[in-house]
Design a protein around this motif. Structure first.
Motif, PDB file in Angstrom:
ATOM      1  N   GLU A 128      -2.170  -3.940  -1.146  1.00 51.14           N
ATOM      2  CA  GLU A 128      -2.792  -3.407   0.068  1.00 51.14           C
ATOM      3  C   GLU A 128      -1.905  -2.361   0.746  1.00 51.14           C
ATOM      4  O   GLU A 128      -2.407  -1.346   1.234  1.00 51.14           O
ATOM      5  CB  GLU A 128      -3.132  -4.551   1.018  1.00 51.14           C
ATOM      6  N   ALA A 129      -0.604  -2.577   0.765  1.00 54.66           N
ATOM      7  CA  ALA A 129       0.309  -1.591   1.356  1.00 54.66           C
ATOM      8  C   ALA A 129       0.290  -0.295   0.553  1.00 54.66           C
ATOM      9  O   ALA A 129       0.304   0.802   1.122  1.00 54.66           O
ATOM     10  CB  ALA A 129       1.726  -2.152   1.431  1.00 54.66           C
ATOM     11  N   HIS A 141       3.472 -16.112  -4.655  1.00 57.26           N
ATOM     12  CA  HIS A 141       3.441 -14.987  -5.605  1.00 57.26           C
ATOM     13  C   HIS A 141       2.161 -14.177  -5.423  1.00 57.26           C
ATOM     14  O   HIS A 141       2.197 -12.941  -5.351  1.00 57.26           O
ATOM     15  CB  HIS A 141       3.557 -15.530  -7.032  1.00 57.26           C
ATOM     16  N   GLY A 142       1.043 -14.849  -5.311  1.00 52.55           N
ATOM     17  CA  GLY A 142      -0.230 -14.167  -5.086  1.00 52.55           C
ATOM     18  C   GLY A 142      -0.259 -13.414  -3.770  1.00 52.55           C
ATOM     19  O   GLY A 142      -0.760 -12.288  -3.685  1.00 52.55           O
ATOM     20  N   LYS A 143       0.287 -14.034  -2.728  1.00 53.70           N
ATOM     21  CA  LYS A 143       0.354 -13.398  -1.407  1.00 53.70           C
ATOM     22  C   LYS A 143       1.181 -12.124  -1.487  1.00 53.70           C
ATOM     23  O   LYS A 143       0.804 -11.081  -0.931  1.00 53.70           O
ATOM     24  CB  LYS A 143       0.951 -14.368  -0.389  1.00 53.70           C
ATOM     25  N   MET A 144       2.299 -12.168  -2.175  1.00 54.89           N
ATOM     26  CA  MET A 144       3.174 -11.005  -2.300  1.00 54.89           C
ATOM     27  C   MET A 144       2.496  -9.892  -3.096  1.00 54.89           C
ATOM     28  O   MET A 144       2.599  -8.714  -2.741  1.00 54.89           O
ATOM     29  CB  MET A 144       4.499 -11.398  -2.959  1.00 54.89           C
ATOM     30  N   GLU A 145       1.812 -10.248  -4.171  1.00 57.40           N
ATOM     31  CA  GLU A 145       1.102  -9.248  -4.971  1.00 57.40           C
ATOM     32  C   GLU A 145       0.014  -8.569  -4.140  1.00 57.40           C
ATOM     33  O   GLU A 145      -0.133  -7.346  -4.184  1.00 57.40           O
ATOM     34  CB  GLU A 145       0.488  -9.872  -6.213  1.00 57.40           C
ATOM     35  N   PRO A 152       4.654  -3.346 -16.837  1.00 61.87           N
ATOM     36  CA  PRO A 152       5.520  -4.521 -16.987  1.00 61.87           C
ATOM     37  C   PRO A 152       5.916  -5.078 -15.623  1.00 61.87           C
ATOM     38  O   PRO A 152       6.050  -4.334 -14.650  1.00 61.87           O
ATOM     39  CB  PRO A 152       6.737  -3.992 -17.718  1.00 61.87           C
ATOM     40  N   GLU A 153       6.104  -6.377 -15.552  1.00 62.95           N
ATOM     41  CA  GLU A 153       6.468  -7.041 -14.293  1.00 62.95           C
ATOM     42  C   GLU A 153       7.702  -6.386 -13.693  1.00 62.95           C
ATOM     43  O   GLU A 153       8.660  -6.053 -14.379  1.00 62.95           O
ATOM     44  CB  GLU A 153       6.740  -8.517 -14.550  1.00 62.95           C
ATOM     45  N   GLY A 154       7.660  -6.190 -12.371  1.00 62.07           N
ATOM     46  CA  GLY A 154       8.802  -5.633 -11.657  1.00 62.07           C
ATOM     47  C   GLY A 154       8.816  -4.116 -11.585  1.00 62.07           C
ATOM     48  O   GLY A 154       9.736  -3.539 -11.044  1.00 62.07           O
ATOM     49  N   THR A 155       7.780  -3.447 -12.110  1.00 60.74           N
ATOM     50  CA  THR A 155       7.744  -1.984 -12.082  1.00 60.74           C
ATOM     51  C   THR A 155       6.498  -1.484 -11.383  1.00 60.74           C
ATOM     52  O   THR A 155       5.900  -0.499 -11.778  1.00 60.74           O
ATOM     53  CB  THR A 155       7.802  -1.407 -13.516  1.00 60.74           C
ATOM     54  N   TRP A 156       6.093  -2.126 -10.291  1.00 61.22           N
ATOM     55  CA  TRP A 156       4.821  -1.826  -9.640  1.00 61.22           C
ATOM     56  C   TRP A 156       4.864  -0.667  -8.669  1.00 61.22           C
ATOM     57  O   TRP A 156       3.877  -0.355  -8.056  1.00 61.22           O
ATOM     58  CB  TRP A 156       4.316  -3.055  -8.896  1.00 61.22           C
ATOM     59  N   THR A 157       5.959  -0.027  -8.465  1.00 62.59           N
ATOM     60  CA  THR A 157       5.996   1.049  -7.478  1.00 62.59           C
ATOM     61  C   THR A 157       5.589   2.375  -8.078  1.00 62.59           C
ATOM     62  O   THR A 157       5.396   2.531  -9.240  1.00 62.59           O
ATOM     63  CB  THR A 157       7.409   1.170  -6.882  1.00 62.59           C
ATOM     64  N   HIS A 188       3.465  -3.752   5.272  1.00 62.61           N
ATOM     65  CA  HIS A 188       4.043  -5.014   4.772  1.00 62.61           C
ATOM     66  C   HIS A 188       4.303  -5.980   5.919  1.00 62.61           C
ATOM     67  O   HIS A 188       3.901  -7.149   5.870  1.00 62.61           O
ATOM     68  CB  HIS A 188       5.367  -4.761   4.043  1.00 62.61           C
ATOM     69  N   ALA A 189       4.983  -5.507   6.925  1.00 58.08           N
ATOM     70  CA  ALA A 189       5.367  -6.369   8.040  1.00 58.08           C
ATOM     71  C   ALA A 189       4.154  -6.898   8.802  1.00 58.08           C
ATOM     72  O   ALA A 189       4.113  -8.065   9.192  1.00 58.08           O
ATOM     73  CB  ALA A 189       6.294  -5.622   8.989  1.00 58.08           C
ATOM     74  N   ALA A 190       3.177  -6.048   8.994  1.00 61.01           N
ATOM     75  CA  ALA A 190       2.008  -6.434   9.791  1.00 61.01           C
ATOM     76  C   ALA A 190       1.063  -7.376   9.056  1.00 61.01           C
ATOM     77  O   ALA A 190       0.310  -8.112   9.692  1.00 61.01           O
ATOM     78  CB  ALA A 190       1.244  -5.179  10.208  1.00 61.01           C
ATOM     79  N   HIS A 191       1.125  -7.379   7.740  1.00 60.25           N
ATOM     80  CA  HIS A 191       0.176  -8.173   6.953  1.00 60.25           C
ATOM     81  C   HIS A 191       0.870  -9.221   6.081  1.00 60.25           C
ATOM     82  O   HIS A 191       0.345  -9.612   5.047  1.00 60.25           O
ATOM     83  CB  HIS A 191      -0.676  -7.245   6.082  1.00 60.25           C
TER      84      HIS A 191
END
Length: 115
Positions: free
Chosen positions: A47-48, A38-42, A110-115, A22-25
Motif C-alpha cells: 500500500e505504501a 508477515h501478512g500485515k507487513m507485506e 525473490p524475497e527481500g528485494t521488493w523495493t 508506513h507510519a500512519a497505516h
C-alpha cells in the motif's frame, strides 16, 4: 530517516510520503502471530508503494514530470489511455487494479528485494 541527497525535491517528498504512509497505516496488534505479522507487513509495503509510486501521479498533475527524468514503473499506467479513463471514471477500481499489478511485481521477485 531524512535523506538529503535526492536529485529533485519531488523525489524527497515521495520518499517522505512513503515513510509517512508506513507510519500512519501500521497498527500495533499485541500478541499477533508471525504469519499475521508477515501478512500485515507485506500489505503495508504494498500500500505504501502504490500510494507513493503510482496513485500520487494520478492525483497530482505535473508531478511525474518534475520527479524523474527517466522512465519509471508508473509510466506504463500513466501512459495507458484505458487506465487514465478508468481513473477518471472509477478511482476505487483503478486503485484496486494498481494494487493488484504492484502486488504481482512484488511477489514475482525473490524475497527481500521488493523495493
Amino acid at each position: 530517516m531524512r535523506r538529503d541527497d535526492y536529485a529533485a525535491a519531488a523525489i524527497e517528498d515521495l520518499y517522505l510520503l512513503h515513510e509517512i504512509w508506513h507510519a500512519a497505516h501500521m497498527p500495533f496488534i499485541p500478541g499477533i502471530g508471525f504469519e499475521a505479522f508477515h501478512g500485515k507487513m507485506e500489505r503495508n509495503e504494498l500500500e505504501a508503494s502504490v500510494a507513493s509510486e503510482l496513485l500520487v501521479y494520478f492525483k497530482i498533475d505535473g508531478l511525474r514530470e518534475s520527479a524523474f527524468p527517466h522512465p519509471i514503473y508508473a509510466d506504463r499506467f500513466l501512459n495507458d489511455p484505458a487506465m487514465r479513463l478508468l481513473w477518471r471514471e472509477n478511482e476505487v477500481v483503478a486503485t484496486n487494479t494498481l494494487l493488484e499489478a504492484r502486488r504481482n511485481v512484488m511477489y514475482s521477485k525473490p524475497e527481500g528485494t521488493w523495493t
